[in-house]
Design a protein around this motif. Structure first.
Motif: not given
Length: 365
Positions: A89-90, A92-97, A167-170, A231-233
């Motif tokens: 469900s994430d 939104g925009p990416i921010s510092l973790i 992080v999941r993408v990484l 994110p656009r996509d």
């Protein structure tokens, strides 16, 4: 963390001299001396694979990719059950973790990879094809393949548990490129080393993210970082068990990306002469002037990098580029009051962009 010899696996997240960080982190300085590398790469070579002193770092300003804030895309279309994927469900925009529940287990996994590489694989000559390997070289590659497979299986579990999409993408890209490299080992040819360079760079990105949490730089600098654009996509497929390499064919954006990184590397040569272990309060006037001069160069490069990430029309590319941008933005915001722990921010930024650069080079392999 000093830059390792060619081909070496990135070190695991750095802990205190007494042991690994505890993952209820408290702010504090990282190890001093040679334990932190400033020169985390970029556009022309890959972190921990080629001995270079270049950095491709990103930051981004609010709205750098356009004046219109894009809307989130529709929910991902996938037949894979995502009910147990914490980041599904994430959107939104990416921010510092500043908190990451998977860091402790990732530290163990990364340390295992680093240890496995010391069997001689870290000193391999990647220009030697499988047909010319000695029996010892074959054993080294096969042992490393087993370690990568084990780490990828663990990363698949962590990818389901992290609450952060990026992080999941990484984790997914570590799995995809790591497994792809393993598949190439039985008929290994020199171009195949480009595949593991992507995986290596993703490992280094995750390590630095966890370091920045453990030593407090992420939480200290996060309030200074403006929100990125939404994110656009988003990736249309979520499957941590069987992720795909995000770049399987050459993108026309790759040439622009690599050229931009090369220019940035050349333009920031003076910045790379400043020891990252020196706090802002201890800089000489000349060193302070060098850092100040580098800041607008970083901003301009970040704006261009963010634009290219979005231009790629590749949601994974865009997410990794934005992650790098956010961490570089945090690093630049930290420079006036810089402490050695802040170096983790630019290590994360540079390693992330290195993953994209090497993915461009590995696209046809």
């Amino acid at each position: 963390m000093t830059t390792p010899p060619p081909g070496q696996w990135p070190p695991p997240p750095q802990g205190s001299p007494q042991g690994p960080p505890q993952w209820n982190p408290q702010p504090g300085p990282p190890p001093q001396g040679g334990n932190k590398a400033k020169w985390i790469l970029g556009g022309l070579a890959l972190l921990v694979v080629v001995v270079v002193t270049v950095v491709a770092t990103l930051l981004v300003t609010r709205g750098s990719s356009g004046s219109t804030t894009p809307t989130a895309s529709a929910p991902p279309s996938t037949s894979v059950d995502t009910s147990d994927i914490a980041s599904a469900s994430d959107r939104g925009p990416i921010s510092l973790i500043t908190e990451e529940p998977t860091c402790q287990r990732w530290t163990t996994t990364s340390a295992g990879l680093a240890h496995a590489a010391t069997n001689g694989w870290d000193k391999r000559d990647p220009s030697i094809s499988e047909a010319q390997w000695s029996p010892e070289q074959r054993r080294q590659y096969e042992a490393m393949a087993a370690a990568i497979r084990q780490a990828a299986d663990e990363a698949a579990r962590l990818a389901r548990e992290t609450p952060h999409r990026v992080v999941r993408v990484l984790y997914e890209q570590f799995i995809a490129y790591g497994r792809s490299y393993v598949e190439h080992i039985p008929q290994y040819a020199p171009p195949d080393d480009q595949i593991v360079r992507v995986s290596n760079s993703v490992v280094a990105t995750l390590n630095a993210i966890c370091d920045s949490i453990a030593f407090g730089s992420a939480s200290a600098r996060a309030p200074l970082v403006p929100e990125a654009a939404a994110p656009r996509d988003l990736p249309s497929r979520i499957d941590p068990n069987s992720p795909e390499r995000f770049l399987r064919s050459q993108s026309p954006v790759c040439a622009e990306w690599l050229a931009s990184a090369e220019k940035f590397t050349n333009d920031t040569a003076a910045w790379r002469s400043v020891d990252p272990n020196i706090a802002a309060s201890a800089l000489s006037p000349e060193q302070r002037a060098i850092n100040n001069a580098a800041m607008p160069i970083m901003e301009a490069f970040a704006t261009e990098s963010q634009r290219l990430g979005r231009k790629s029309d590749n949601p994974v590319w865009a997410d990794i580029a934005t992650l790098s941008a956010q961490y570089r933005r945090a690093y630049v915001s930290a420079l006036p009051t810089y402490a050695a722990a802040d170096n983790d921010l630019q290590v994360a930024a540079g390693s992330a962009v290195g993953a994209i650069s090497e993915a461009c080079r590995a696209a046809e392999n």
